[in-house]
Design an enzyme around this catalytic site. Structure first.
Site, PDB file in Angstrom:
ATOM      1  N   TYR A 156       1.013  -1.166  -0.003  1.00 10.91           N
ATOM      2  CA  TYR A 156      -0.013   0.122   0.014  1.00 10.91           C
ATOM      3  C   TYR A 156       0.806   1.255  -0.022  1.00 10.91           C
ATOM      4  O   TYR A 156       0.644   2.102  -0.790  1.00 10.91           O
ATOM      5  CB  TYR A 156      -1.059  -0.086   1.047  1.00 10.91           C
ATOM      6  CG  TYR A 156      -1.614   1.056   1.528  1.00 10.91           C
ATOM      7  CD1 TYR A 156      -2.728   1.566   0.906  1.00 10.91           C
ATOM      8  CD2 TYR A 156      -1.507   2.149   2.474  1.00 10.91           C
ATOM      9  CE1 TYR A 156      -3.649   2.901   0.695  1.00 10.91           C
ATOM     10  CE2 TYR A 156      -1.968   3.287   2.717  1.00 10.91           C
ATOM     11  CZ  TYR A 156      -3.079   3.556   1.643  1.00 10.91           C
ATOM     12  OH  TYR A 156      -3.664   4.941   1.726  1.00 10.91           O
ATOM     13  N   PHE A 216      -3.051  -2.236  21.350  1.00 10.32           N
ATOM     14  CA  PHE A 216      -1.709  -3.041  20.877  1.00 10.32           C
ATOM     15  C   PHE A 216      -0.369  -2.476  21.528  1.00 10.32           C
ATOM     16  O   PHE A 216      -0.164  -1.307  21.211  1.00 10.32           O
ATOM     17  CB  PHE A 216      -1.724  -3.580  19.446  1.00 10.32           C
ATOM     18  CG  PHE A 216      -2.946  -3.994  19.127  1.00 10.32           C
ATOM     19  CD1 PHE A 216      -3.148  -5.545  18.902  1.00 10.32           C
ATOM     20  CD2 PHE A 216      -4.040  -3.326  18.443  1.00 10.32           C
ATOM     21  CE1 PHE A 216      -4.102  -6.114  18.496  1.00 10.32           C
ATOM     22  CE2 PHE A 216      -5.087  -4.434  17.901  1.00 10.32           C
ATOM     23  CZ  PHE A 216      -5.394  -5.295  17.938  1.00 10.32           C
TER      24      PHE A 216
HETATM   25  N1  LIG Z   1      -8.037   8.278   5.760  1.00 10.05           N
HETATM   26  C1  LIG Z   1      -6.599   8.243   6.213  1.00 10.05           C
HETATM   27  O1  LIG Z   1      -6.276   8.449   7.052  1.00 10.05           O
HETATM   28  C2  LIG Z   1      -5.808   8.469   4.883  1.00 10.05           C
HETATM   29  C3  LIG Z   1      -4.547   8.652   5.209  1.00 10.05           C
HETATM   30  C4  LIG Z   1      -3.543   8.924   4.192  1.00 10.05           C
HETATM   31  C5  LIG Z   1      -4.085   8.841   2.914  1.00 10.05           C
HETATM   32  N2  LIG Z   1      -5.431   8.656   2.579  1.00 10.05           N
HETATM   33  C6  LIG Z   1      -5.863   8.480   1.115  1.00 10.05           C
HETATM   34  O2  LIG Z   1      -6.912   9.429   1.017  1.00 10.05           O
HETATM   35  C7  LIG Z   1      -7.747   8.791   0.013  1.00 10.05           C
HETATM   36  C8  LIG Z   1      -9.296   8.613   0.460  1.00 10.05           C
HETATM   37  O3  LIG Z   1      -9.116   7.760   1.536  1.00 10.05           O
HETATM   38  P1  LIG Z   1     -10.374   7.503   2.533  1.00 10.05           P
HETATM   39  O4  LIG Z   1      -9.895   7.345   3.857  1.00 10.05           O
HETATM   40  O5  LIG Z   1     -11.441   8.678   2.529  1.00 10.05           O
HETATM   41  O6  LIG Z   1     -10.713   6.075   1.984  1.00 10.05           O
HETATM   42  P2  LIG Z   1     -12.180   5.530   1.565  1.00 10.05           P
HETATM   43  O7  LIG Z   1     -11.925   3.975   1.558  1.00 10.05           O
HETATM   44  O8  LIG Z   1     -13.081   5.968   2.330  1.00 10.05           O
HETATM   45  O9  LIG Z   1     -12.517   6.265   0.207  1.00 10.05           O
HETATM   46  C9  LIG Z   1     -11.816   5.637  -1.045  1.00 10.05           C
HETATM   47  C10 LIG Z   1     -12.944   5.691  -2.120  1.00 10.05           C
HETATM   48  O10 LIG Z   1     -12.542   5.307  -3.234  1.00 10.05           O
HETATM   49  C11 LIG Z   1     -13.404   4.323  -3.998  1.00 10.05           C
HETATM   50  N3  LIG Z   1     -12.594   3.714  -4.932  1.00 10.05           N
HETATM   51  C12 LIG Z   1     -11.702   2.757  -4.639  1.00 10.05           C
HETATM   52  N4  LIG Z   1     -11.316   2.102  -5.946  1.00 10.05           N
HETATM   53  C13 LIG Z   1     -11.912   2.771  -6.809  1.00 10.05           C
HETATM   54  C14 LIG Z   1     -11.845   2.762  -8.172  1.00 10.05           C
HETATM   55  N5  LIG Z   1     -11.076   1.807  -8.886  1.00 10.05           N
HETATM   56  N6  LIG Z   1     -12.649   3.534  -8.950  1.00 10.05           N
HETATM   57  C15 LIG Z   1     -13.527   4.463  -8.377  1.00 10.05           C
HETATM   58  N7  LIG Z   1     -13.576   4.432  -7.156  1.00 10.05           N
HETATM   59  C16 LIG Z   1     -12.975   3.705  -6.282  1.00 10.05           C
HETATM   60  C17 LIG Z   1     -14.070   3.490  -2.716  1.00 10.05           C
HETATM   61  O11 LIG Z   1     -15.320   2.905  -2.974  1.00 10.05           O
HETATM   62  C18 LIG Z   1     -14.070   5.024  -1.616  1.00 10.05           C
HETATM   63  O12 LIG Z   1     -15.429   5.369  -1.678  1.00 10.05           O
HETATM   64  C19 LIG Z   1      -7.275   7.556  -0.353  1.00 10.05           C
HETATM   65  O13 LIG Z   1      -6.340   7.736  -1.776  1.00 10.05           O
HETATM   66  C20 LIG Z   1      -6.328   7.060   0.590  1.00 10.05           C
HETATM   67  O14 LIG Z   1      -5.200   6.428   0.303  1.00 10.05           O
HETATM   68  C21 LIG Z   1      -6.426   8.448   3.479  1.00 10.05           C
END
Ligand SMILES: NC(=O)c1ccc[n+]([C@@H]2O[C@H](COP(=O)([O-])OP(=O)(O)OC[C@H]3O[C@@H](n4cnc5c(N)ncnc54)[C@H](O)[C@@H]3O)[C@@H](O)[C@H]2O)c1
Length: 325
Positions: A156, A216
């Site tokens: 990831y 943990f």
């Molecule tokens: N939440 C965190 O703490 C965090 C930290 C660092 C980075 N991020 C990044 O932020 C972004 C959003 O994360 P989040 O926490 O909202 O996660 P999330 O899983 O809630 O949102 C991701 C969304 O992308 C959609 N998705 C996945 N693959 C897809 C595809 N191929 N086509 C269309 N839609 C697709 C999913 O259905 C989901 O709604 C991601 O790129 C994640 O890597 C999040």
């Protein structure tokens, strides 16, 4: 070729945790929004508040996978000025068990977004990267700054890092302005208990249900918990600030919170009376993680507003309401 629509922003991953808040914010800022999600983990009801707030014709939802040809067709039809690319496979364990699936969403998906942007004249792509892309930096490199080069320690981390590299490479090669926001541990309403940084959501859900909660290791590991509304403000700025083009910026609070302290904040907000269950430390977990947000502050004029107790209280209030429905 039809002109780019200046007020139109396309958000991928729009029905997810961060995406659903960002859509609401962009609408409030006066943009029209095309919301794209394959609903693999996202939920349409996350977009209900944005939908209620959007005026006629200002928000459209497309149930699409960004790796599909249909996505390219959509970008060609809508001609947005900017794309905020949040769609991703966000579960570290899934990336370890099924790295090809992770790469399909996170690397190929990002490339498809960039190719569509290049073909159809999208000016800017803003990308959500993760501190997982910096692996486990040595103690003397914490707080993390953008110049750290420690390698990722999970597929990831590698796929998210690669996505950001591609975004910046398209700026150099094709003139598509790229902005990479590298997010610390985001938390807040709409976060599911799965995936990255979900400890606030997990503690909140379990404490509201009166269920046992596990910590943990010794609980002294630290994280930089940043509230989703602050993260969304950084994205809204990254869409419009000209100087952000070509930048890789860390988005966090700069404040380290131990898991034990976090447990205390959630327990206080939920009136949870029990002590945590203590389990052995999990292998592969980073011990300390906090970012230095100075560069985001100077480039975007951005600063987080919400401290952890306030953000936790807002998250608990939302989860309690959601649980009542
Ligand atoms: N939440 C965190 O703490 C965090 C930290 C660092 C980075 N991020 C990044 O932020 C972004 C959003 O994360 P989040 O926490 O909202 O996660 P999330 O899983 O809630 O949102 C991701 C969304 O992308 C959609 N998705 C996945 N693959 C897809 C595809 N191929 N086509 C269309 N839609 C697709 C999913 O259905 C989901 O709604 C991601 O790129 C994640 O890597 C999040």
């Amino acid at each position: 070729m039809r002109a780019v629509a200046d007020d139109l922003v396309l958000v991928t991953g729009a029905a997810g945790f961060i995406g659903s808040h960002l859509v609401a914010r962009l609408l409030a800022d006066g943009h029209r929004v095309v919301a794209v999600d394959d609903l693999s983990t996202g939920r349409l009801d996350n977009l209900a508040p944005a939908r209620a707030q959007a005026g006629e014709g200002r928000l459209q939802f497309d149930h699409l996978d960004v790796t599909s040809d249909a996505f390219d067709g959509l970008v060609g039809r809508m001609r947005p000025a900017a794309i905020v690319h949040l769609a991703a496979q966000v579960d570290v364990r899934t990336s370890v068990e099924r790295p090809l699936e992770d790469a399909r969403h996170n690397i190929l998906g990002t490339l498809q977004v960039l190719e569509a942007a290049r073909r159809h004249g999208v000016r800017r792509v803003v990308y959500a990267a993760s501190i997982a892309g910096y692996g486990d930096p040595p103690a003397d490199r914490i707080p993390l700054t953008e110049d750290v080069t420690t390698p990722p320690i999970s597929p990831y981390g590698a796929s998210k890092r690669a996505g950001g590299d591609y975004v910046l490479a398209y700026g150099a090669t094709h003139g598509v302005e790229g902005v990479v926001l590298t997010l610390a541990n985001v938390y807040g309403p709409h976060q599911s208990t799965a995936g990255e940084g979900g400890v606030v959501a997990i503690f909140t859900g379990r404490m509201l249900a009166g269920a046992p909660c596990t910590v943990f290791g010794d609980g002294e590991q630290t994280r930089d918990f940043v509230f989703v509304d602050d993260v969304v403000d950084a994205f809204a700025r990254a869409v419009r600030v000209p100087e952000a083009a070509g930048e890789r910026l860390l988005v966090g609070t700069g404040v380290a919170t131990t898991v034990t302290a976090l447990f205390g904040h959630v327990a206080a907000a939920t009136d949870y009376p029990h002590a945590p269950i203590v389990a052995p430390e999990r292998p592969g977990e980073v011990r300390h993680s906090v970012v230095d947000p100075s560069r985001a502050r100077s480039v975007l004029g951005w600063a987080p507003w919400t401290d952890v107790p306030a953000g936790v209280a807002a998250t608990v209030a939302w989860a309690a309401r959601a649980g009542d429905r």
